[in-house]
Design a protein around this motif. Sequence first.
Motif, PDB file in Angstrom:
ATOM      1  N   UNK A  41      -5.960  17.496 -55.612  1.00  0.00           N
ATOM      2  CA  UNK A  41      -6.103  16.256 -54.848  1.00  0.00           C
ATOM      3  C   UNK A  41      -5.376  16.433 -53.519  1.00  0.00           C
ATOM      4  N   UNK A  42      -5.850  15.743 -52.497  1.00  0.00           N
ATOM      5  CA  UNK A  42      -5.371  15.999 -51.136  1.00  0.00           C
ATOM      6  C   UNK A  42      -4.390  14.938 -50.651  1.00  0.00           C
ATOM      7  N   UNK A  43      -3.649  14.353 -51.557  1.00  0.00           N
ATOM      8  CA  UNK A  43      -2.725  13.262 -51.228  1.00  0.00           C
ATOM      9  C   UNK A  43      -1.780  13.628 -50.097  1.00  0.00           C
ATOM     10  N   UNK A  49     -15.477  37.632 -53.341  1.00  0.00           N
ATOM     11  CA  UNK A  49     -16.693  37.604 -52.541  1.00  0.00           C
ATOM     12  C   UNK A  49     -17.493  36.334 -52.789  1.00  0.00           C
ATOM     13  N   UNK A  50     -17.325  35.749 -53.973  1.00  0.00           N
ATOM     14  CA  UNK A  50     -18.102  34.574 -54.348  1.00  0.00           C
ATOM     15  C   UNK A  50     -17.202  33.582 -55.068  1.00  0.00           C
ATOM     16  N   UNK A  51     -17.403  32.305 -54.809  1.00  0.00           N
ATOM     17  CA  UNK A  51     -16.669  31.236 -55.485  1.00  0.00           C
ATOM     18  C   UNK A  51     -17.664  30.249 -56.066  1.00  0.00           C
ATOM     19  N   UNK A  52     -17.444  29.866 -57.303  1.00  0.00           N
ATOM     20  CA  UNK A  52     -18.270  28.854 -57.949  1.00  0.00           C
ATOM     21  C   UNK A  52     -17.615  27.489 -57.771  1.00  0.00           C
ATOM     22  N   UNK A  53     -18.365  26.555 -57.227  1.00  0.00           N
ATOM     23  CA  UNK A  53     -17.845  25.203 -57.024  1.00  0.00           C
ATOM     24  C   UNK A  53     -18.271  24.332 -58.209  1.00  0.00           C
ATOM     25  N   UNK A  87     -12.780  23.168 -58.365  1.00  0.00           N
ATOM     26  CA  UNK A  87     -13.326  21.811 -58.483  1.00  0.00           C
ATOM     27  C   UNK A  87     -13.250  21.126 -57.126  1.00  0.00           C
ATOM     28  N   UNK A  88     -14.260  20.344 -56.814  1.00  0.00           N
ATOM     29  CA  UNK A  88     -14.257  19.585 -55.566  1.00  0.00           C
ATOM     30  C   UNK A  88     -15.187  18.398 -55.716  1.00  0.00           C
ATOM     31  N   UNK A  89     -15.003  17.403 -54.845  1.00  0.00           N
ATOM     32  CA  UNK A  89     -15.782  16.172 -54.916  1.00  0.00           C
ATOM     33  C   UNK A  89     -16.459  15.921 -53.577  1.00  0.00           C
ATOM     34  N   UNK A 102     -12.343  17.443 -50.745  1.00  0.00           N
ATOM     35  CA  UNK A 102     -13.753  17.251 -50.377  1.00  0.00           C
ATOM     36  C   UNK A 102     -14.535  18.562 -50.469  1.00  0.00           C
ATOM     37  N   UNK A 103     -15.685  18.507 -51.093  1.00  0.00           N
ATOM     38  CA  UNK A 103     -16.496  19.712 -51.233  1.00  0.00           C
ATOM     39  C   UNK A 103     -16.861  20.289 -49.873  1.00  0.00           C
TER      40      UNK A 103
END
Length: 310
Positions: free
Chosen positions: A216-218, A11-15, A238-240, A258-259
Amino acid sequence: MMATALAGLPEKVSIYEVGPRDGLQNEKAVVPAGVKAEFVTRLADAGLRTIETTSFVHPKWVPQLADAEELLSVLPRSPELRYPVLVPNERGLERALANGVTEIAIFGSATETFARRNLNRTVDESIAMFAPVVDRALAEGLWVRAYVSMVCGDPWEGDVPVEQVVSVASRMMDLGCSQLSLGDTIGVGTPGRVTALIEALGATGVGTERLAVHFHDTYGQALANTLAALRAGVTVVDASAGGLGGCPFAESATGNLPTEDLVWMLDGLGIDTGVDLAKLVATSRWMAGHLGRPSPSRVVQALSPGSETS
């Protein structure tokens, strides 16, 4: 956009926002500390509560982060904001403690080649280096995260066996770390591999309540891999912001997830993140202006003035 939930997801995700540290560390032009501070402030205003700000590595290795003390001295503080920093060794920990840091991260590698390139040590030597750092940090009441890089593949060694990753990750968690972030540093992973890795770690006692994922989104797989991790029970991602980042010691490691792209997907699934997407997009556009190039985030591009969907 109307949210449509899927069964089996949290229900919830911590970024865990890594833009100010992991996102900027690969930039050749040094970003002023004042700009970094405003970046962190804007991210916090957008609703991000955990923001990895900098690293206490030697400035010789990552010049972009040489202003760690200056940055930390001007950041806004509140009980709800967490500012973890990277700490490679005991000297780095001393600097962190002197600057009032309460959360740190150590960073290891699942492969020997990257361990030598990133830390100038073997895997065994790097874990031995981390042991007194974690012991002292825990004695001082700090929260400690462990990163393990190259969990799916390595540009020099190729595919990395799951059992090899599990062995290194388990040893790092045995030091006393509270959280393990699994880093697909060059973005070669796919959902089946992610699921297998999480299940294998669970079988050794490192459950999803102690895991985070760092994609990573390579190869365009970051969101698919994230969804696989969420299905497996992971709730920290994790996101940037703006998709910034890479790795100065692995040229094939392109931008982080990407966040904004992550938040768009989670919003669409009805998963709570606490993040205001409009503010986050505006922040990444602002930072892209300082860096002199457009954001690689697809959501930032789509919601920016002049786009067909903005």
